[in-house]
Design an enzyme around this catalytic site. Structure first.
Site, PDB file in Angstrom:
ATOM      1  CE  LYS A  79       1.423 -10.356   2.272  1.00  0.00           C
ATOM      2  NZ  LYS A  79       1.999  -9.093   2.769  1.00  0.00           N
ATOM      3  CB  SER A 119      -0.521  -6.865   0.200  1.00  0.00           C
ATOM      4  OG  SER A 119       0.802  -7.130   0.564  1.00  0.00           O
ATOM      5  CB  SER A 130       3.723  -6.546   1.090  1.00  0.00           C
ATOM      6  OG  SER A 130       3.010  -6.554   2.309  1.00  0.00           O
TER       7      SER A 130
END
Length: 336
Positions: free
Chosen positions: A65, A122, A62
Site C-alpha cells: 500500500k 491497512s 500490506s
C-alpha cells in the site's frame, strides 16, 4: 522440519492420528514464511547502516500500500485527484478480504479517508478503490503503473500483483527495495509525509485505530506502515527522528508483531547510536579532510526535518533514478 510418524495400528486409531496431522499442518502454515530480513538506512545520505539478507525475496503484504499511496500522492500533486474527491466503491472493492473499512458497493469514499484507511487500518477495500479510480476502472492497469514506478525508483527486485498486498501469486519485494520506497515517499511528497504519523481517525461516526503499535512506544517514530499475511509473516517499514536526524528501517518476516517491533526498535537504536558516535568523532577532529571518508560522513550527518516540517525536503537517495516517463502518467489518467 517436523515429521509426523504414524505407527501401524488398528483402523480405529486413524482418526486420532489424522487429527494430530491436521493440527501439525495448521502450525506449520502459521510459520511458513521466509526468514526475517531487515535494513536500516540513513535518511540523509542513503547510507546503509545495517542489513540482514536485505536482498532476499519476500512477500510484501500490506507494505504494498505504500506504492498505492505513492501513486495517489502523485495524482494529488499533478491535480488528477483532490483530497475531497469522492470515489466510487465497486463490488470488487467491497468484496476484498479483511482488514477493511467495510465499504459497500455503490457507496463513495473521499480520497482523504481512503488514504487514512490504508495508513491506519491497512484497509484493502480502500486500496482497491484508489486503484480502480486511477486505473480507469481497472486494478490491473493500476498494478502495471505500480510496477513501472517501482522500476523508476530502483526497486529492481519488486513485483506487485494488486494494490492491497493480499496474496496474489507471485508478488515479491526485498527489505532494501521497501526502504527505497519509504524514503521516496518522504523525499518526493514532504507535504504528505505527516499523514503516516496518523494512528487513528474518525470514519462515518466510528473511530478507526491503527495497527502500528510501535508508534506509541518508540520515541521519535512518526510513520510508516505495517503488513501481515501467513506467507509474509509480520512486516514493518518505519521512520524515526532523533536529535534532528532521520533513519528509515524495514523488517520483513517477523514471527509475531511483538518480535517484529522489538527487532525494529533494536535496529533503530543501534543505528542512532552509530550516527551519534560518528558525529562525536568527526566533530572533535581539528581539520577534517575536505575529501574522502571524513567529508562523506559529515555530509551524511546533516539533519533533515521531521514529517511535521513540511517546508524541509530530504535530499535524494544515492541511486540513479531516471526521470518519470509519460507512459506511467498516461496509465493513471483519471477516468472520465
Amino acid at each position: 522440519m517436523a515429521v509426523l510418524r504414524i505407527p501401524a495400528s488398528s483402523p480405529r486409531a486413524w482418526p486420532v492420528w489424522l487429527a494430530r496431522a491436521m493440527v501439525l499442518a495448521l502450525v506449520l502454515v502459521g510459520v511458513a514464511h521466509a526468514e526475517e530480513t531487515s535494513v536500516i538506512v540513513d535518511g540523509t545520505s542513503g547510507l546503509v547502516l545495517s542489513e540482514h539478507h536485505a536482498d532476499e525475496p519476500h512477500a510484501p503484504a500490506s507494505l504494498t500500500k505504500m506504492m498505492t499511496m505513492y501513486l495517489a500522492f502523485q495524482a494529488l500533486r499533478d491535480g488528477r485527484l483532490k483530497m475531497t474527491d469522492k470515489m466510487h466503491v465497486s463490488a470488487h472493492a467491497a468484496g476484498m478480504e479483511p482488514t477493511k473499512l467495510g465499504l459497500r458497493a455503490g457507496q463513495t469514499i473521499t480520497v482523504h479517508d481512503a488514504i487514512l484507511g490504508m495508513i491506519t487500518k491497512s484497509a484493502n477495500d480502500a486500496a482497491t478503490v484508489v486503484a480502480e479510480r486511477l486505473g480507469k476502472g481497472s486494478e490491473a492497469r493500476f498494478v502495471d503503473a505500480m510496477n513501472a514506478q517501482a522500476l523508476l525508483l530502483g526497486m529492481s527486485h519488486t513485483h506487485f500483483t494488486n494494490a492491497s498486498g493480499l496474496p496474489g501469486g507471485d508478488e515479491t519485494t526485498t527489505a532494501r527495495d521497501m526502504s527505497r520506497l519509504a524514503m521516496a515517499l518522504y523525499r518526493d511528497f514532504p507535504a504528505r509525509a505527516k499523514l503516516f504519523a496518523t494512528t487513528r481517525f474518525r470514519f462515518r461516526g466510528r473511530l478507526v485505530r491503527g495497527h502500528n503499535h510501535l508508534m506509541a512506544h518508540y520515541p521519535g517514530m512518526d510513520g510508516l506502515k505495517t503488513g501481515y499475511t501467513n506467507a509474509a509473516g509480520y512486516n514493518l517499514a518505519s521512520t524515526a527522528v532523533r536529535n534532528g536526524h532521520r533513519l528509515f528501517g524495514v523488517v520483513l518476516g517477523g514471527d509475531t508483531w511483538r518480535a517484529r517491533d522489538h527487532r525494529m526498535a533494536e535496529l533503530l537504536d543501534r543505528g542512532f547510536a552509530d550516527r551519534a558516535r560518528e558525529a562525536a568523532v568527526f566533530a572533535s577532529a581539528p581539520h577534517p579532510q575536505r575529501h574522502g571518508l571524513a567529508r562523506r560522513v559529515l555530509e551524511a550527518l546533516s539533519p533533515i526535518g521531521t514529517a511535521e516540517a513540511e517546508t524541509l525536503r530530504p535530499p535524494r537517495l544515492q541511486v540513479v533514478i531516471p526521470p518519470a516517463t509519460d507512459p506511467v502518467k498516461a496509465q493513471l489518467a483519471p477516468a472520465r
